[in-house]
Write a protein that holds these residues in place. Structure first.
Motif, short mmCIF file in Angstrom:
data_model
loop_
_atom_site.label_atom_id
_atom_site.label_comp_id
_atom_site.label_asym_id
_atom_site.label_seq_id
_atom_site.Cartn_x
_atom_site.Cartn_y
_atom_site.Cartn_z
N ALA A 100 0.84 -1.20 0.00
CA ALA A 100 0.00 0.00 0.00
C ALA A 100 0.87 1.25 0.00
O ALA A 100 0.61 2.20 -0.75
N ILE A 101 1.93 1.28 0.82
CA ILE A 101 2.84 2.42 0.86
C ILE A 101 3.52 2.59 -0.50
O ILE A 101 3.62 3.70 -1.02
N LEU A 102 3.96 1.49 -1.09
CA LEU A 102 4.62 1.56 -2.39
C LEU A 102 3.67 2.12 -3.44
O LEU A 102 4.02 3.04 -4.19
N ARG A 103 2.45 1.59 -3.51
CA ARG A 103 1.48 2.06 -4.51
C ARG A 103 1.11 3.52 -4.28
O ARG A 103 0.97 4.29 -5.24
N ASP A 104 0.97 3.94 -3.02
CA ASP A 104 0.66 5.34 -2.71
C ASP A 104 1.76 6.28 -3.19
O ASP A 104 1.52 7.47 -3.38
N ASN A 105 2.95 5.74 -3.38
CA ASN A 105 4.09 6.54 -3.81
C ASN A 105 4.50 6.25 -5.25
O ASN A 105 5.61 6.56 -5.66
N GLY A 106 3.58 5.66 -6.02
CA GLY A 106 3.81 5.47 -7.45
C GLY A 106 4.74 4.34 -7.81
O GLY A 106 5.29 4.31 -8.91
N ILE A 107 4.94 3.40 -6.90
CA ILE A 107 5.82 2.26 -7.16
C ILE A 107 4.99 0.99 -7.18
O ILE A 107 4.30 0.68 -6.21
N ILE A 108 5.05 0.29 -8.30
CA ILE A 108 4.26 -0.92 -8.47
C ILE A 108 5.13 -2.13 -8.22
O ILE A 108 6.10 -2.37 -8.94
N PRO A 109 4.83 -2.90 -7.16
CA PRO A 109 5.60 -4.10 -6.90
C PRO A 109 5.46 -5.09 -8.07
O PRO A 109 4.39 -5.22 -8.64
N SER A 110 6.55 -5.73 -8.42
CA SER A 110 6.52 -6.74 -9.48
C SER A 110 7.71 -7.67 -9.31
O SER A 110 8.71 -7.29 -8.69
N PRO A 111 7.62 -8.88 -9.85
CA PRO A 111 8.71 -9.85 -9.69
C PRO A 111 10.05 -9.30 -10.15
O PRO A 111 10.17 -8.72 -11.22
N GLY A 112 11.05 -9.46 -9.28
CA GLY A 112 12.40 -9.03 -9.59
C GLY A 112 12.72 -7.59 -9.24
O GLY A 112 13.86 -7.15 -9.30
N LYS A 113 11.72 -6.81 -8.85
CA LYS A 113 11.92 -5.38 -8.57
C LYS A 113 12.41 -5.19 -7.14
O LYS A 113 12.03 -5.93 -6.24
N TYR A 114 13.25 -4.19 -6.95
CA TYR A 114 13.65 -3.83 -5.60
C TYR A 114 13.77 -2.33 -5.47
O TYR A 114 13.88 -1.60 -6.45
N ILE A 115 13.70 -1.88 -4.21
CA ILE A 115 13.92 -0.48 -3.86
C ILE A 115 14.90 -0.49 -2.71
O ILE A 115 14.82 -1.34 -1.82
N GLU A 116 15.85 0.44 -2.77
CA GLU A 116 16.93 0.42 -1.79
C GLU A 116 17.32 1.83 -1.38
O GLU A 116 17.35 2.74 -2.19
N MET A 117 17.61 1.97 -0.09
CA MET A 117 18.23 3.18 0.43
C MET A 117 19.60 2.73 0.94
O MET A 117 19.69 1.99 1.91
N LYS A 118 20.66 3.15 0.24
CA LYS A 118 22.01 2.77 0.64
C LYS A 118 22.41 3.53 1.90
O LYS A 118 23.10 3.01 2.75
N LYS A 119 21.98 4.79 1.96
CA LYS A 119 22.18 5.69 3.10
C LYS A 119 21.27 6.88 2.82
O LYS A 119 20.68 6.97 1.75
N ALA A 120 21.15 7.79 3.74
CA ALA A 120 20.33 8.98 3.50
C ALA A 120 20.84 9.68 2.25
O ALA A 120 22.03 9.94 2.12
N GLY A 121 19.94 9.92 1.28
CA GLY A 121 20.31 10.62 0.05
C GLY A 121 20.77 9.72 -1.08
O GLY A 121 21.07 10.20 -2.17
N SER A 122 20.84 8.42 -0.86
CA SER A 122 21.28 7.49 -1.89
C SER A 122 20.24 6.39 -2.06
O SER A 122 20.06 5.55 -1.17
N TYR A 123 19.52 6.43 -3.19
CA TYR A 123 18.37 5.55 -3.41
C TYR A 123 18.45 4.87 -4.76
O TYR A 123 18.96 5.43 -5.72
N ARG A 124 17.87 3.66 -4.85
CA ARG A 124 17.78 2.93 -6.11
C ARG A 124 16.42 2.25 -6.19
O ARG A 124 15.90 1.77 -5.20
N LEU A 125 15.90 2.21 -7.39
CA LEU A 125 14.64 1.51 -7.67
C LEU A 125 14.80 0.84 -9.02
O LEU A 125 15.14 1.50 -10.01
N GLY A 126 14.59 -0.46 -9.09
CA GLY A 126 14.71 -1.12 -10.39
C GLY A 126 14.82 -2.62 -10.29
O GLY A 126 14.30 -3.24 -9.37
N TYR A 127 15.54 -3.17 -11.25
CA TYR A 127 15.70 -4.61 -11.41
C TYR A 127 17.19 -4.93 -11.44
O TYR A 127 17.95 -4.31 -12.19
N SER A 128 17.61 -5.91 -10.67
CA SER A 128 19.02 -6.26 -10.59
C SER A 128 19.47 -7.04 -11.83
O SER A 128 18.76 -7.90 -12.33
N LEU A 129 20.67 -6.73 -12.28
CA LEU A 129 21.32 -7.50 -13.33
C LEU A 129 22.51 -8.25 -12.73
O LEU A 129 23.47 -8.56 -13.41
#
Length: 142
Positions: A100-129
């Motif tokens: 629900a939090i993800l969808r409220d923020n425009g992020i659609i969960p799907s197989p293989g997807k991840y979201i990451e905060m490495k530290k404050a100010g460093s973020y990633r959203l996508g699919y790992s290769l």
């Protein structure tokens, strides 16, 4: 829910494909009025949401008490039916709340997807290769 599979040459879905995708998206908690794109190649589907608010996801998770801080590393594998946080699979009730939090923020969960905060100010959203990197969005704030 009427969506189009975008492949190198865009094609319209057959009725049977439309029903199959609608069922899959509903099972992943995607609402019928959600706007998104998805790309399919072989057995892989990439779902792309519009206007993702990546930083706000972590702020919302912190406000709800799901993460201890907005400064510490957090990695979420988000496939729609499960969520793994820093390597630990979450309980079903938490999965629904996270989705629900993800969808409220425009992020659609799907197989293989991840979201990451490495530290404050460093973020990633996508699919790992794997070791080759990711396909997605990186944010590095000053």
């Amino acid at each position: 829910m009427k969506k189009t599979v975008c492949t190198p040459t865009e094609t319209e879905l057959t009725e049977a494909q439309r029903r199959k995708y609608n069922t899959m998206f509903r099972n992943a908690g995607i609402q019928s009025n959600a706007d998104f794109s998805f790309y399919k190649k072989g057995n892989n589907i990439v779902v792309i949401g519009l206007n993702a608010k990546i930083k706000k996801v972590f702020n919302d998770l912190h406000k709800k008490g799901y993460i201890a801080s907005t400064d510490e590393a957090v990695k979420l594998a988000i496939d729609g039916s499960s969520v793994t946080q820093n390597g630990q699979r979450l309980a079903t009730d938490k999965v629904a709340a996270y989705n629900a939090i993800l969808r409220d923020n425009g992020i659609i969960p799907s197989p293989g997807k991840y979201i990451e905060m490495k530290k404050a100010g460093s973020y990633r959203l996508g699919y790992s290769l794997g070791k080759k990197g990711i396909v997605g969005t990186w944010i590095e704030e000053d």
